[in-house]
Design an enzyme around this catalytic site. Structure first.
Site, PDB file in Angstrom:
ATOM      1  CB  SER A 148      -5.680  -7.918   4.852  1.00 36.62           C
ATOM      2  OG  SER A 148      -4.771  -8.147   5.895  1.00 36.62           O
ATOM      3  CE  LYS A 162      -9.175  -4.394   4.314  1.00 41.45           C
ATOM      4  NZ  LYS A 162      -9.429  -3.516   3.184  1.00 41.45           N
ATOM      5  CE1 TYR A 184      -7.738  -3.259   7.596  1.00 41.62           C
ATOM      6  CE2 TYR A 184      -6.405  -5.210   7.997  1.00 41.62           C
ATOM      7  CZ  TYR A 184      -6.805  -4.188   7.168  1.00 41.62           C
ATOM      8  OH  TYR A 184      -6.287  -4.092   5.904  1.00 41.62           O
TER       9      TYR A 184
HETATM   10  P1  NAD Z   1      -3.938   4.196   2.976  1.00 33.89           P
HETATM   11  O1  NAD Z   1      -4.544   4.666   4.245  1.00 33.89           O
HETATM   12  O2  NAD Z   1      -2.672   4.780   2.552  1.00 33.89           O
HETATM   13  O3  NAD Z   1      -4.977   4.348   1.775  1.00 33.89           O
HETATM   14  C1  NAD Z   1      -6.346   4.346   1.973  1.00 33.89           C
HETATM   15  C2  NAD Z   1      -6.901   5.618   1.343  1.00 33.89           C
HETATM   16  O4  NAD Z   1      -8.316   5.600   1.536  1.00 33.89           O
HETATM   17  C3  NAD Z   1      -6.366   6.898   1.980  1.00 33.89           C
HETATM   18  O5  NAD Z   1      -5.902   7.753   0.959  1.00 33.89           O
HETATM   19  C4  NAD Z   1      -7.566   7.486   2.707  1.00 33.89           C
HETATM   20  O6  NAD Z   1      -7.569   8.900   2.668  1.00 33.89           O
HETATM   21  C5  NAD Z   1      -8.731   6.904   1.926  1.00 33.89           C
HETATM   22  N1  NAD Z   1      -9.966   6.728   2.694  1.00 33.89           N
HETATM   23  C6  NAD Z   1     -10.108   6.253   3.959  1.00 33.89           C
HETATM   24  N2  NAD Z   1     -11.405   6.251   4.306  1.00 33.89           N
HETATM   25  C7  NAD Z   1     -12.093   6.723   3.231  1.00 33.89           C
HETATM   26  C8  NAD Z   1     -13.463   6.953   2.973  1.00 33.89           C
HETATM   27  N3  NAD Z   1     -14.414   6.699   3.909  1.00 33.89           N
HETATM   28  N4  NAD Z   1     -13.830   7.425   1.771  1.00 33.89           N
HETATM   29  C9  NAD Z   1     -12.894   7.689   0.825  1.00 33.89           C
HETATM   30  N5  NAD Z   1     -11.580   7.512   1.023  1.00 33.89           N
HETATM   31  C10 NAD Z   1     -11.188   7.021   2.208  1.00 33.89           C
HETATM   32  O7  NAD Z   1      -3.802   2.606   3.096  1.00 33.89           O
HETATM   33  P2  NAD Z   1      -3.029   1.610   2.148  1.00 33.89           P
HETATM   34  O8  NAD Z   1      -1.881   1.039   2.921  1.00 33.89           O
HETATM   35  O9  NAD Z   1      -2.774   2.217   0.817  1.00 33.89           O
HETATM   36  O10 NAD Z   1      -4.126   0.471   2.051  1.00 33.89           O
HETATM   37  C11 NAD Z   1      -5.032   0.406   0.967  1.00 33.89           C
HETATM   38  C12 NAD Z   1      -5.956  -0.760   1.175  1.00 33.89           C
HETATM   39  O11 NAD Z   1      -5.188  -1.954   1.300  1.00 33.89           O
HETATM   40  C13 NAD Z   1      -6.792  -0.654   2.454  1.00 33.89           C
HETATM   41  O12 NAD Z   1      -8.085  -1.151   2.182  1.00 33.89           O
HETATM   42  C14 NAD Z   1      -6.066  -1.564   3.423  1.00 33.89           C
HETATM   43  O13 NAD Z   1      -6.938  -2.110   4.381  1.00 33.89           O
HETATM   44  C15 NAD Z   1      -5.538  -2.642   2.485  1.00 33.89           C
HETATM   45  N6  NAD Z   1      -4.355  -3.321   2.997  1.00 33.89           N
HETATM   46  C16 NAD Z   1      -3.246  -2.597   3.362  1.00 33.89           C
HETATM   47  C17 NAD Z   1      -2.124  -3.244   3.881  1.00 33.89           C
HETATM   48  C18 NAD Z   1      -0.908  -2.469   4.320  1.00 33.89           C
HETATM   49  O14 NAD Z   1      -0.090  -3.033   5.049  1.00 33.89           O
HETATM   50  N7  NAD Z   1      -0.725  -1.220   3.912  1.00 33.89           N
HETATM   51  C19 NAD Z   1      -2.123  -4.658   3.999  1.00 33.89           C
HETATM   52  C20 NAD Z   1      -3.274  -5.362   3.606  1.00 33.89           C
HETATM   53  C21 NAD Z   1      -4.384  -4.683   3.092  1.00 33.89           C
END
Ligand code: NAD
Ligand code: UDP
Length: 344
Positions: free
Chosen positions: A126, A154, A150
């Protein structure tokens, strides 16, 4: 035989868009997700988009036995690791949960992969890993210094992966630093539907435009930016998903750890996004000026030059595309229980 991809968090917002592309490209996809923040019908929706269904396992990335069962059965060539917790505010209130899932879960996963000789790994990092006083645009060389729990999870995982690859050069790792993903799949079947009260700008903008909530609160109109509102690097989730495919191609060519910013390189203010929304869907979302939100930075955006140079990747979609697709998904969203609002 087609290459197999294990996608943790593959039913979530970003992971599901990547799975759609992998399936369309003829890859075999195995999803592990505990459905804590996504819907069990995403695999079917993926099938209706791509004509092919992923294998789905409900499970927790912290469960080493479950991981070993899946990894030994499918022997994936690549692991794309999206599973994790992503709400900045919540990470301050419950840091142990964030370190447990984001750091502990990743280490558990890496141990299992190491045991089965799988060493190709793509990690969802991120823009929050960068220091708040870094000069814009942010390059991969900009100073690091995450300023919330958070972001520190990362950053910690990035360090773990760098150390792992330093000790065993056969690892091939991509650290992908996402900026602000918004928008939804063109089919309207995948997107981000906040549960409860959303915190992110785009779902709030849609709700305000629909008249489902009071006017959008613009947090800060006195920042030292073009129009006083906060500036971010919004990118379409489909462009972001494509970046993962390019990163996998890069890992085919080169061992070691490769870090890339995935953003458009262009900052857009809150007021500019509201204007883009009006241009895209023809609705002037009502808004009111409010005080700054605690913890927000005035402005940050990427230099995506390295990704363009080394991956041949460039975000193509416009702010209007992002708004139009987010709005189309918002209107359809009764069908979905994808991720929760507040994220980074
Ligand atoms: P999201 O919450 O939609 O997807 C994460 C998925 O992981 C979900 O489906 C959730 O059910 C699953 N999950 C959570 N904990 C779990 C566990 N212990 N075991 C198995 N599954 C688990 O989030 P996203 O927006 O798709 O983000 C995906 C990744 O990208 C994350 O790691 C997030 O930190 C990173 N990220 C997201 C953003 C954003 O703005 N959306 C920005 C930077 C980084
Ligand atoms: N923002 C806003 N009103 C809202 C939600 C967000 O003005 O209701 C602003 C916020 O201050 C920031 C930008 O929109 O400048 C993006 O916020 P978001 O929470 O989507 O992402 P992040 O702060 O993590 O970049």
């Amino acid at each position: 035989m087609s290459e197999c991809f294990l996608v943790t968090g593959g039913t979530g917002y970003i992971g599901s868009h990547v799975c759609a592309l992998l399936l369309a490209a003829g890859r075999d996809v195995v999803i592990l997700d505990d459905l804590s923040n996504s819907s069990a019908d995403v695999p079917e929706r993926l099938e209706s988009i791509s004509g092919r269904k992923p294998l789905f396992y409900c499970g927790d990335v912290r469960d080493a036995a479950r991981l070993a069962e899946i990894v030994s059965a499918h022997k994936p060539e690549y692991v794309l690791h999206f599973a994790g917790l992503k709400a900045v505010g919540e990470s301050g209130r419950n840091p142990l949960a964030y370190y447990d899932v984001n750091v502990g879960g990743t280490i558990t996963l890496l141990r299992v992969l190491q045991r089965y000789g799988i060493r190709r790994f793509v990690f969802s990092s991120s823009a929050t890993v960068y220091a708040p006083d870094a000069v814009m645009p942010l390059t991969e060389e900009s100073p690091l210094g995450p300023y919330n729990p958070y972001g520190r999870t990362k950053y910690t995982v990035e360090r773990v992966l760098l150390d792992l690859a330093a000790g065993d050069p056969s690892w091939r790792v991509a650290l992908l630093r996402y900026f602000n993903p918004v928008g939804a799949h063109a089919s309207g079947l995948l997107g981000e539907k906040p549960q409860g009260e959303p915190n992110n700008l785009m779902p709030r903008l849609c709700a305000a435009a629909a008249g489902a909530t009071p006017p959008l609160t613009v947090f800060g109109t006195d920042y030292p930016t073009r129009d006083g509102s906060g500036v971010r690097d919004y990118l379409h989730v489909t462009d972001l998903a494509l970046g993962h495919l390019r990163a996998v191609e890069r890992l085919e060519q080169a061992a070691g750890v490769h870090t890339y910013n995935l953003g458009t390189g262009t900052g857009l203010s809150v007021l500019e996004l509201i204007a883009a929304f009006q241009a895209a869907v023809g609705i002037a979302a009502p808004w009111t000026a409010c005080p700054r939100r605690a913890g927000d930075l005035a402005e940050y955006y990427s230099s995506p030059a390295k990704a363009e140079r080394e991956l041949g990747w460039k975000a193509e979609k416009t702010a209007e595309d992002m708004c139009r697709d987010a709005w189309a998904f918002y209107l359809k969203a009764g069908c979905a229980r994808n991720p929760d609002g507040e994220s980074k």
